[in-house]
Design a protein around this motif. Structure first.
Motif, PDB file in Angstrom:
ATOM      1  N   LEU A 105       0.820  -1.210   0.000  1.00 33.83           N
ATOM      2  CA  LEU A 105       0.000   0.000   0.000  1.00 33.83           C
ATOM      3  C   LEU A 105       0.855   1.263   0.000  1.00 33.83           C
ATOM      4  O   LEU A 105       1.840   1.362   0.739  1.00 33.83           O
ATOM      5  CB  LEU A 105      -0.904   0.041   1.236  1.00 33.83           C
ATOM      6  CG  LEU A 105      -2.285  -0.553   1.085  1.00 33.83           C
ATOM      7  CD1 LEU A 105      -3.013  -0.521   2.423  1.00 33.83           C
ATOM      8  CD2 LEU A 105      -3.107   0.100   0.021  1.00 33.83           C
ATOM      9  N   ASN A 106       0.468   2.208  -0.835  1.00 29.14           N
ATOM     10  CA  ASN A 106       1.057   3.548  -0.890  1.00 29.14           C
ATOM     11  C   ASN A 106       2.558   3.560  -1.160  1.00 29.14           C
ATOM     12  O   ASN A 106       3.258   4.473  -0.729  1.00 29.14           O
ATOM     13  CB  ASN A 106       0.731   4.320   0.396  1.00 29.14           C
ATOM     14  CG  ASN A 106      -0.763   4.461   0.578  1.00 29.14           C
ATOM     15  OD1 ASN A 106      -1.474   4.802  -0.364  1.00 29.14           O
ATOM     16  ND2 ASN A 106      -1.253   4.160   1.757  1.00 29.14           N
ATOM     17  N   ILE A 107       3.039   2.570  -1.888  1.00 27.11           N
ATOM     18  CA  ILE A 107       4.443   2.533  -2.309  1.00 27.11           C
ATOM     19  C   ILE A 107       4.474   2.747  -3.826  1.00 27.11           C
ATOM     20  O   ILE A 107       4.118   1.838  -4.578  1.00 27.11           O
ATOM     21  CB  ILE A 107       5.114   1.198  -1.944  1.00 27.11           C
ATOM     22  CG1 ILE A 107       5.070   0.979  -0.435  1.00 27.11           C
ATOM     23  CG2 ILE A 107       6.549   1.168  -2.462  1.00 27.11           C
ATOM     24  CD1 ILE A 107       5.560  -0.382   0.016  1.00 27.11           C
ATOM     25  N   PRO A 108       4.858   3.936  -4.280  1.00 27.38           N
ATOM     26  CA  PRO A 108       4.914   4.179  -5.725  1.00 27.38           C
ATOM     27  C   PRO A 108       5.974   3.287  -6.379  1.00 27.38           C
ATOM     28  O   PRO A 108       7.080   3.157  -5.869  1.00 27.38           O
ATOM     29  CB  PRO A 108       5.315   5.651  -5.839  1.00 27.38           C
ATOM     30  CG  PRO A 108       5.116   6.225  -4.473  1.00 27.38           C
ATOM     31  CD  PRO A 108       5.241   5.104  -3.500  1.00 27.38           C
ATOM     32  N   MET A 109       5.587   2.651  -7.470  1.00 26.56           N
ATOM     33  CA  MET A 109       6.494   1.778  -8.205  1.00 26.56           C
ATOM     34  C   MET A 109       6.490   2.174  -9.671  1.00 26.56           C
ATOM     35  O   MET A 109       5.440   2.487 -10.216  1.00 26.56           O
ATOM     36  CB  MET A 109       6.066   0.325  -8.064  1.00 26.56           C
ATOM     37  CG  MET A 109       6.120  -0.177  -6.653  1.00 26.56           C
ATOM     38  SD  MET A 109       5.735  -1.929  -6.609  1.00 26.56           S
ATOM     39  CE  MET A 109       5.456  -2.144  -4.864  1.00 26.56           C
ATOM     40  N   PRO A 110       7.646   2.140 -10.310  1.00 31.31           N
ATOM     41  CA  PRO A 110       7.688   2.474 -11.732  1.00 31.31           C
ATOM     42  C   PRO A 110       6.946   1.415 -12.552  1.00 31.31           C
ATOM     43  O   PRO A 110       6.823   0.267 -12.132  1.00 31.31           O
ATOM     44  CB  PRO A 110       9.181   2.473 -12.056  1.00 31.31           C
ATOM     45  CG  PRO A 110       9.792   1.591 -11.020  1.00 31.31           C
ATOM     46  CD  PRO A 110       8.951   1.740  -9.796  1.00 31.31           C
ATOM     47  N   TYR A 111       6.454   1.831 -13.688  1.00 35.40           N
ATOM     48  CA  TYR A 111       5.817   0.891 -14.606  1.00 35.40           C
ATOM     49  C   TYR A 111       6.107   1.325 -16.034  1.00 35.40           C
ATOM     50  O   TYR A 111       6.454   2.473 -16.298  1.00 35.40           O
ATOM     51  CB  TYR A 111       4.302   0.804 -14.372  1.00 35.40           C
ATOM     52  CG  TYR A 111       3.540   1.989 -14.932  1.00 35.40           C
ATOM     53  CD1 TYR A 111       3.044   1.985 -16.233  1.00 35.40           C
ATOM     54  CD2 TYR A 111       3.342   3.127 -14.164  1.00 35.40           C
ATOM     55  CE1 TYR A 111       2.367   3.079 -16.742  1.00 35.40           C
ATOM     56  CE2 TYR A 111       2.663   4.220 -14.666  1.00 35.40           C
ATOM     57  CZ  TYR A 111       2.178   4.188 -15.942  1.00 35.40           C
ATOM     58  OH  TYR A 111       1.510   5.267 -16.458  1.00 35.40           O
ATOM     59  N   THR A 112       5.946   0.384 -16.937  1.00 35.49           N
ATOM     60  CA  THR A 112       6.051   0.659 -18.366  1.00 35.49           C
ATOM     61  C   THR A 112       4.988  -0.155 -19.086  1.00 35.49           C
ATOM     62  O   THR A 112       4.810  -1.340 -18.783  1.00 35.49           O
ATOM     63  CB  THR A 112       7.438   0.251 -18.913  1.00 35.49           C
ATOM     64  OG1 THR A 112       8.443   0.953 -18.201  1.00 35.49           O
ATOM     65  CG2 THR A 112       7.564   0.553 -20.395  1.00 35.49           C
TER      66      THR A 112
END
Length: 183
Positions: A105-112
């Motif tokens: 929860l509430n942990i920003p993670m990069p995506y593509t």
């Protein structure tokens, strides 16, 4: 006066250099990746799984199938509910009713989003041979993704040879998750 003019020229060049230049490289990103931006709520899941064993004599059991198809409602006991937030470069799990997913929860993670595949650390599971989810549908209002997991358990040879002893167990789990945009 020369120093003020010098600073003004530097400021104008800095402004011109930064305007429009900090857009992330597309690096082959899907052209509709911007459709992801916003909040997405899980509304439906479909599981289509199967299992089988391999025996010591090399034969294989019949595949057992498990099918599950359900609407998702927060706190319905299924622990399938969730909300994802996508920005231009990050995705964040902002709501869940799953005790297993609370740690994310509430942990920003990069995506593509590239070639119809959504890559992010949140989906990676080396044990299940998962590196991405497949995007089946992406519109202004609907996101549908498919996650395929594969597990293989190999049992030790302790106890010697026994006829029809299970030496491998295979699980093939396939889940389609449907989200609706809520922002």
């Amino acid at each position: 006066m020369k120093s003020i003019l010098k600073y003004a020229v530097v400021a104008v060049f800095a402004l011109l250099a930064t305007t429009g230049c900090f857009k992330p490289d597309d690096d082959g990103r899907d052209e509709n990746a911007n459709l992801l931006e916003g909040y997405w709520e899980i509304t439906h899941i479909t599981d289509n799984d199967y299992y089988y064993s391999v025996y010591s004599d090399g034969t294989q059991s019949e595949k057992e199938y498990d099918y599950f198809d359900s609407e998702v409602v927060c706190n319905d006991g299924q622990q399938e509910y969730g909300v994802l937030r996508f920005t231009e470069a990050l995705m964040t799990l902002v709501a869940t009713d799953s005790q297993e997913d609370v740690e994310n929860l509430n942990i920003p993670m990069p995506y593509t989003l590239k070639d119809g595949k959504l890559y992010s650390p949140i989906f990676v599971d080396p044990e299940a041979n998962v590196e991405y989810v497949e995007v089946l549908e992406l519109t202004n209002t609907t996101l549908k993704i498919k996650l395929d997991e594969y597990y293989k358990t190999v049992y030790d040879d302790e106890g010697g040879y026994e006829p029809n002893r299970v030496v491998e167990y295979h699980e093939c789990l396939s889940r389609i998750t449907t989200f609706k945009k809520i922002d």
